[in-house]
Motif scaffolding. Structure first.
Motif, PDB file in Angstrom:
ATOM      1  N   VAL A  46       0.832  -1.200   0.000  1.00  0.00           N
ATOM      2  CA  VAL A  46       0.000   0.000   0.000  1.00  0.00           C
ATOM      3  C   VAL A  46       0.868   1.253   0.000  1.00  0.00           C
ATOM      4  O   VAL A  46       0.553   2.245  -0.664  1.00  0.00           O
ATOM      5  N   ALA A  47       1.986   1.208   0.732  1.00  0.00           N
ATOM      6  CA  ALA A  47       2.902   2.347   0.746  1.00  0.00           C
ATOM      7  C   ALA A  47       3.502   2.583  -0.636  1.00  0.00           C
ATOM      8  O   ALA A  47       3.683   3.726  -1.062  1.00  0.00           O
ATOM      9  N   PHE A  48       3.808   1.498  -1.357  1.00  0.00           N
ATOM     10  CA  PHE A  48       4.300   1.630  -2.730  1.00  0.00           C
ATOM     11  C   PHE A  48       3.266   2.333  -3.604  1.00  0.00           C
ATOM     12  O   PHE A  48       3.590   3.202  -4.403  1.00  0.00           O
ATOM     13  N   ILE A  49       2.012   1.938  -3.463  1.00  0.00           N
ATOM     14  CA  ILE A  49       0.954   2.475  -4.318  1.00  0.00           C
ATOM     15  C   ILE A  49       0.673   3.936  -4.000  1.00  0.00           C
ATOM     16  O   ILE A  49       0.455   4.755  -4.899  1.00  0.00           O
ATOM     17  N   LYS A  50       0.698   4.289  -2.717  1.00  0.00           N
ATOM     18  CA  LYS A  50       0.251   5.622  -2.305  1.00  0.00           C
ATOM     19  C   LYS A  50       1.373   6.622  -2.087  1.00  0.00           C
ATOM     20  O   LYS A  50       1.103   7.765  -1.703  1.00  0.00           O
ATOM     21  N   SER A  51       2.629   6.241  -2.320  1.00  0.00           N
ATOM     22  CA  SER A  51       3.726   7.119  -1.923  1.00  0.00           C
ATOM     23  C   SER A  51       4.401   7.846  -3.079  1.00  0.00           C
ATOM     24  O   SER A  51       5.383   8.541  -2.864  1.00  0.00           O
ATOM     25  N   ALA A  52       3.940   7.698  -4.312  1.00  0.00           N
ATOM     26  CA  ALA A  52       4.571   8.426  -5.423  1.00  0.00           C
ATOM     27  C   ALA A  52       4.168   9.897  -5.375  1.00  0.00           C
ATOM     28  O   ALA A  52       2.991  10.221  -5.452  1.00  0.00           O
ATOM     29  N   PRO A  53       5.116  10.840  -5.244  1.00  0.00           N
ATOM     30  CA  PRO A  53       4.764  12.251  -5.087  1.00  0.00           C
ATOM     31  C   PRO A  53       4.246  12.865  -6.377  1.00  0.00           C
ATOM     32  O   PRO A  53       4.626  12.477  -7.474  1.00  0.00           O
ATOM     33  N   ALA A  54       3.382  13.837  -6.235  1.00  0.00           N
ATOM     34  CA  ALA A  54       2.828  14.537  -7.392  1.00  0.00           C
ATOM     35  C   ALA A  54       3.653  15.752  -7.776  1.00  0.00           C
ATOM     36  O   ALA A  54       3.347  16.415  -8.753  1.00  0.00           O
ATOM     37  N   ILE A  55       4.702  16.068  -7.005  1.00  0.00           N
ATOM     38  CA  ILE A  55       5.556  17.208  -7.315  1.00  0.00           C
ATOM     39  C   ILE A  55       6.993  16.793  -7.087  1.00  0.00           C
ATOM     40  O   ILE A  55       7.297  16.062  -6.147  1.00  0.00           O
ATOM     41  N   SER A  56       7.901  17.227  -7.936  1.00  0.00           N
ATOM     42  CA  SER A  56       9.290  16.805  -7.858  1.00  0.00           C
ATOM     43  C   SER A  56      10.027  17.596  -6.788  1.00  0.00           C
ATOM     44  O   SER A  56       9.622  18.691  -6.382  1.00  0.00           O
ATOM     45  N   ALA A  57      11.187  17.045  -6.348  1.00  0.00           N
ATOM     46  CA  ALA A  57      11.988  17.723  -5.343  1.00  0.00           C
ATOM     47  C   ALA A  57      12.543  19.051  -5.849  1.00  0.00           C
ATOM     48  O   ALA A  57      12.506  20.053  -5.121  1.00  0.00           O
ATOM     49  N   PRO A  58      13.082  19.154  -7.089  1.00  0.00           N
ATOM     50  CA  PRO A  58      13.549  20.468  -7.564  1.00  0.00           C
ATOM     51  C   PRO A  58      12.443  21.511  -7.623  1.00  0.00           C
ATOM     52  O   PRO A  58      12.647  22.674  -7.274  1.00  0.00           O
ATOM     53  N   THR A  59      11.247  21.111  -8.090  1.00  0.00           N
ATOM     54  CA  THR A  59      10.132  22.059  -8.152  1.00  0.00           C
ATOM     55  C   THR A  59       9.724  22.498  -6.755  1.00  0.00           C
ATOM     56  O   THR A  59       9.442  23.678  -6.503  1.00  0.00           O
ATOM     57  N   LEU A  60       9.679  21.541  -5.823  1.00  0.00           N
ATOM     58  CA  LEU A  60       9.333  21.875  -4.442  1.00  0.00           C
ATOM     59  C   LEU A  60      10.355  22.844  -3.856  1.00  0.00           C
ATOM     60  O   LEU A  60       9.993  23.801  -3.156  1.00  0.00           O
ATOM     61  N   THR A  61      11.650  22.623  -4.133  1.00  0.00           N
ATOM     62  CA  THR A  61      12.697  23.518  -3.631  1.00  0.00           C
ATOM     63  C   THR A  61      12.527  24.937  -4.179  1.00  0.00           C
ATOM     64  O   THR A  61      12.591  25.918  -3.435  1.00  0.00           O
ATOM     65  N   ALA A  62      12.283  25.021  -5.496  1.00  0.00           N
ATOM     66  CA  ALA A  62      12.133  26.339  -6.119  1.00  0.00           C
ATOM     67  C   ALA A  62      10.894  27.062  -5.602  1.00  0.00           C
ATOM     68  O   ALA A  62      10.950  28.257  -5.264  1.00  0.00           O
ATOM     69  N   ASN A  63       9.772  26.377  -5.524  1.00  0.00           N
ATOM     70  CA  ASN A  63       8.528  26.998  -5.050  1.00  0.00           C
ATOM     71  C   ASN A  63       8.636  27.440  -3.604  1.00  0.00           C
ATOM     72  O   ASN A  63       8.171  28.515  -3.221  1.00  0.00           O
ATOM     73  N   THR A  64       9.280  26.584  -2.773  1.00  0.00           N
ATOM     74  CA  THR A  64       9.403  26.908  -1.356  1.00  0.00           C
ATOM     75  C   THR A  64      10.324  28.099  -1.148  1.00  0.00           C
ATOM     76  O   THR A  64      10.043  28.986  -0.327  1.00  0.00           O
ATOM     77  N   ALA A  65      11.441  28.143  -1.882  1.00  0.00           N
ATOM     78  CA  ALA A  65      12.370  29.278  -1.754  1.00  0.00           C
ATOM     79  C   ALA A  65      11.691  30.576  -2.149  1.00  0.00           C
ATOM     80  O   ALA A  65      11.865  31.619  -1.492  1.00  0.00           O
ATOM     81  N   SER A  66      10.886  30.532  -3.224  1.00  0.00           N
ATOM     82  CA  SER A  66      10.187  31.732  -3.669  1.00  0.00           C
ATOM     83  C   SER A  66       9.156  32.183  -2.642  1.00  0.00           C
ATOM     84  O   SER A  66       9.076  33.374  -2.290  1.00  0.00           O
ATOM     85  N   ALA A  67       8.389  31.228  -2.115  1.00  0.00           N
ATOM     86  CA  ALA A  67       7.366  31.570  -1.124  1.00  0.00           C
ATOM     87  C   ALA A  67       7.990  32.087   0.158  1.00  0.00           C
ATOM     88  O   ALA A  67       7.476  33.027   0.794  1.00  0.00           O
ATOM     89  N   LEU A  68       9.139  31.513   0.549  1.00  0.00           N
ATOM     90  CA  LEU A  68       9.802  31.949   1.778  1.00  0.00           C
ATOM     91  C   LEU A  68      10.345  33.371   1.625  1.00  0.00           C
ATOM     92  O   LEU A  68      10.250  34.187   2.562  1.00  0.00           O
ATOM     93  N   GLU A  69      10.888  33.678   0.468  1.00  0.00           N
ATOM     94  CA  GLU A  69      11.402  35.029   0.226  1.00  0.00           C
ATOM     95  C   GLU A  69      10.272  36.053   0.244  1.00  0.00           C
ATOM     96  O   GLU A  69      10.412  37.144   0.823  1.00  0.00           O
ATOM     97  N   GLN A  70       9.141  35.714  -0.359  1.00  0.00           N
ATOM     98  CA  GLN A  70       7.998  36.634  -0.350  1.00  0.00           C
ATOM     99  C   GLN A  70       7.485  36.829   1.071  1.00  0.00           C
ATOM    100  O   GLN A  70       7.122  37.942   1.468  1.00  0.00           O
ATOM    101  N   ASN A  71       7.478  35.749   1.841  1.00  0.00           N
ATOM    102  CA  ASN A  71       7.012  35.834   3.234  1.00  0.00           C
ATOM    103  C   ASN A  71       7.910  36.778   4.035  1.00  0.00           C
ATOM    104  O   ASN A  71       7.417  37.658   4.767  1.00  0.00           O
ATOM    105  N   ARG A  72       9.215  36.616   3.913  1.00  0.00           N
ATOM    106  CA  ARG A  72      10.133  37.439   4.694  1.00  0.00           C
ATOM    107  C   ARG A  72      10.114  38.906   4.223  1.00  0.00           C
ATOM    108  O   ARG A  72      10.291  39.817   5.039  1.00  0.00           O
ATOM    109  N   GLU A  73       9.925  39.114   2.923  1.00  0.00           N
ATOM    110  CA  GLU A  73       9.829  40.476   2.418  1.00  0.00           C
ATOM    111  C   GLU A  73       8.600  41.184   2.998  1.00  0.00           C
ATOM    112  O   GLU A  73       8.670  42.354   3.398  1.00  0.00           O
ATOM    113  N   ARG A  74       7.485  40.463   3.065  1.00  0.00           N
ATOM    114  CA  ARG A  74       6.273  41.052   3.653  1.00  0.00           C
ATOM    115  C   ARG A  74       6.469  41.324   5.135  1.00  0.00           C
ATOM    116  O   ARG A  74       5.984  42.348   5.645  1.00  0.00           O
TER     117      ARG A  74
END
Length: 590
Positions: A219-247
């Motif tokens: 069941v873990a094999f079936i349900k554990s494939a991520p819908a977003i890649s690690a590089p995309t997650l890194t880029a999105n998170t860095a952008s969101a964190l920068e916007q958060n700190r700027e605000r």
């Protein structure tokens, strides 16, 4: 021809052992915490895991060697397979088995505990100041290990002198096979008692951890494939964190320019931004771990391989689920057969004289064993499935004493103490798995493999039967009492060893047998629950819980999984335009 065949069988076993060493090394390296790596702990764990897997994977070699002495098509021994030659093969296998079982017991009861205390004795400050030497550390660890030395001595002394089931009332040992089992010497009885006790203790752990993991792993094999890649997650998170700190800086600047500070609305917004920042920082750390940042090149390579084969995880999960169900049905059928048709019930630990109810896993292995090493490949997959199910079970439940969690097993976060404790538990569970596979999953295969005998009357007791014209072939079994069967059939050493335990110490056999039904019940419960709930394999501290919630947020639909897989392979994130561009411009302005 016989020498070439036996040599090839041992060569295949050597190749499998090399593969096992690689599996054990990868397991220890991936699960051990990078900050607390210990060369001594790693070596001991790898060696112990290799030893226990080598013990489990010796059975197909055992079966192939004893089966090579007969012709399953003619139901007779081959011309070169004299009694002396067969006895020599059996004796060689017995030496290997006894050496591996003894090594497993010593590692589990002495070496791993000593390594645990050796690691605990280390005092970094005292070592730097020169107040702790290797000798003092060794003596400190040895002092605590003496209790385990006494335990080993007691186990072997009890096994050496304890009476066996030879004269038990109500037991019927009228068959030559069981008579031979009861005629073991005291040294062998001591070893069988010690291993029998360890199997029984391991069975009590196996029915919980392995059963839960057996249901959770597919069941873990079936349900554990991520819908977003690690590089995309890194880029999105860095952008969101920068916007958060700027605000946040904008709000703090507004507060500094006003004598009254922030109004209630801005204060609530700032508090929300601070909470969101903590979440984004955790997500950034998770993304760094997922992409292998600051990791060893082996870890990064492993992650790339995982990304390449990620589309197969869904299919692999369904295949593992089917295998688990087939094994579950096989164990249930064999359990019913033993409970109903055992030759001596509780008096011999529910040893089954011959198969009355065909189970699918046993049939597959018997048929495939006619062409070695096809059965070995199937058996290897089965054993690794049980092994990693035990690992998943430990990761899900944790190492506990009653309701108290002592250690946790987490990928990349396992302390050396937890790794050593988990290795001991895996050793005990491996011994229980050995019993389950040989006695419940594939009993006919484990005892005689594809061996058959020609059921025709013999003119002389030493003659070999001849079925070249009239085929009256019968599968070899423990209860086959004809002279032809005695002249042809040779039971595997591994199954005979387990039968020796269950017949001589029927209490162990009865507990091990009925525990299999508990295993089946636990598997069924966990399997049904896991179908409706994503398995959570890391739940110990609040930090781990928060991280898992974010990880599970990435386990959504399958719509973007192939794109995420490609990005993980290449290591580049997809350009989403506005969001990433805005983050880049903000970085440039600072």
């Amino acid at each position: 021809m016989a020498l070439i065949q036996s040599t090839l069988i041992w060569v295949v076993y050597a190749v499998v052992i090399a593969l096992v060493i690689a599996v054990a090394s990868i397991f220890v390296y991936l699960y051990q915490s990078p900050r607390e790596r210990s060369a001594t702990v790693s070596i001991v764990c790898i060696f112990t895991l290799t030893s226990l897997l080598a013990t489990l994977l010796l059975l197909p070699v055992d079966i192939a060697l004893v089966s090579s002495t007969t012709s399953s098509k003619l139901g007779r021994r081959k011309d070169w397979a004299t009694d002396a030659h067969v006895d020599n093969i059996v004796y060689t296998i017995k030496i290997v088995y006894y050496a591996l079982y003894s090594l497993d017991a010593v590692l589990c009861l002495l070496v791993v505990p000593f390594t645990y205390f050796w690691y605990e004795e280390y005092d970094e400050v005292a070592a730097e100041e020169g107040n702790q030497t290797i000798g003092s550390r060794f003596l400190g660890a040895l002092k605590y290990t003496l209790a385990f030395v006494a335990l080993v001595i007691i186990l072997f002394l009890v096994g050496f002198f304890v009476p066996v089931a030879r004269d038990r009332n109500g037991a019927h040992y009228g068959l030559d096979y069981f008579k031979r089992i009861l005629e073991e010497n005291h040294g062998e009885r001591a070893l069988t008692f010690a291993i029998g006790l360890l199997i029984t203790v391991g069975t009590l752990i196996y029915v919980l951890y392995t059963a839960a993991g057996f249901a959770l792993l597919p069941v873990a094999f079936i349900k554990s494939a991520p819908a977003i890649s690690a590089p995309t997650l890194t880029a999105n998170t860095a952008s969101a964190l920068e916007q958060n700190r700027e605000r946040q800086r904008q709000l703090e600047g507004r507060s500094a320019g006003s004598s009254e500070g922030l109004n209630s609305k801005d204060r609530r917004e700032l508090d929300a931004l601070v909470r969101e920042e903590r979440t984004l920082v955790r997500r950034e750390r998770l993304a760094a771990e997922a992409s292998g940042e600051h990791s060893h090149w082996l870890v990064k390579t492993w992650m790339k391989i995982e990304a390449v084969f990620r589309p197969l995880k869904l299919l692999g999960g369904f295949v593992l689920m089917i295998v688990a169900i087939v094994v579950w049905v096989s164990m249930l059928l064999t359990g019913i057969d033993k409970a109903k048709n055992s030759v001596c019930k509780t008096h011999c630990g529910y040893v089954l004289g011959h198969i009355n109810i065909v189970n699918p896993m046993n049939w597959i292995l018997v048929k495939s064993s006619k062409i070695f090493p096809i059965d070995y490949v199937i058996f290897l997959i089965l054993i690794l499935f049980f092994f990693f199910s035990s690992v998943i079970g430990m990761a899900s439940i944790g190492i506990r004493f009653l309701w108290l969690r002592l250690f946790q097993i987490r990928n990349g976060h396992t302390s050396p103490q937890a790794l050593l404790m988990g290795t001991v538990m895996l050793t005990l569970m491996a011994l229980a798995i050995n019993y389950a596979v040989a006695m419940m999953v594939a009993p006919q295969y484990s005892h005689f493999g594809p061996q058959t005998y020609c059921d025709k009357p013999l003119k002389h007791p030493t003659d070999q039967p001849d079925c070249s014209e009239h085929r009256k072939l019968r599968p070899c079994s423990e209860t086959a009492d004809s002279q032809a069967a005695r002249n042809v059939c040779t039971a595997s050493v591994g199954s005979t060893f387990l039968d020796t335990i269950t017949v001589n110490y029927s209490f162990f056999g009865a507990v091990d047998f009925w525990a299999q039904f508990v295993f089946l019940a636990v598997y069924l419960i966990v399997f049904v629950v896991s179908l409706f709930r994503v398995p959570k394999l890391e739940q110990y501290e609040a930090e781990a819980d928060a991280e898992e919630e974010e990880e599970e947020g990435l386990l959504a639909s399958t719509g973007r999984r192939f794109g995420a897989t490609w990005q993980d392979i290449t290591g580049r994130a997809k350009d989403y335009g506005t969001s990433n561009g805005r983050g880049a411009r903000q970085n440039d302005t600072e």
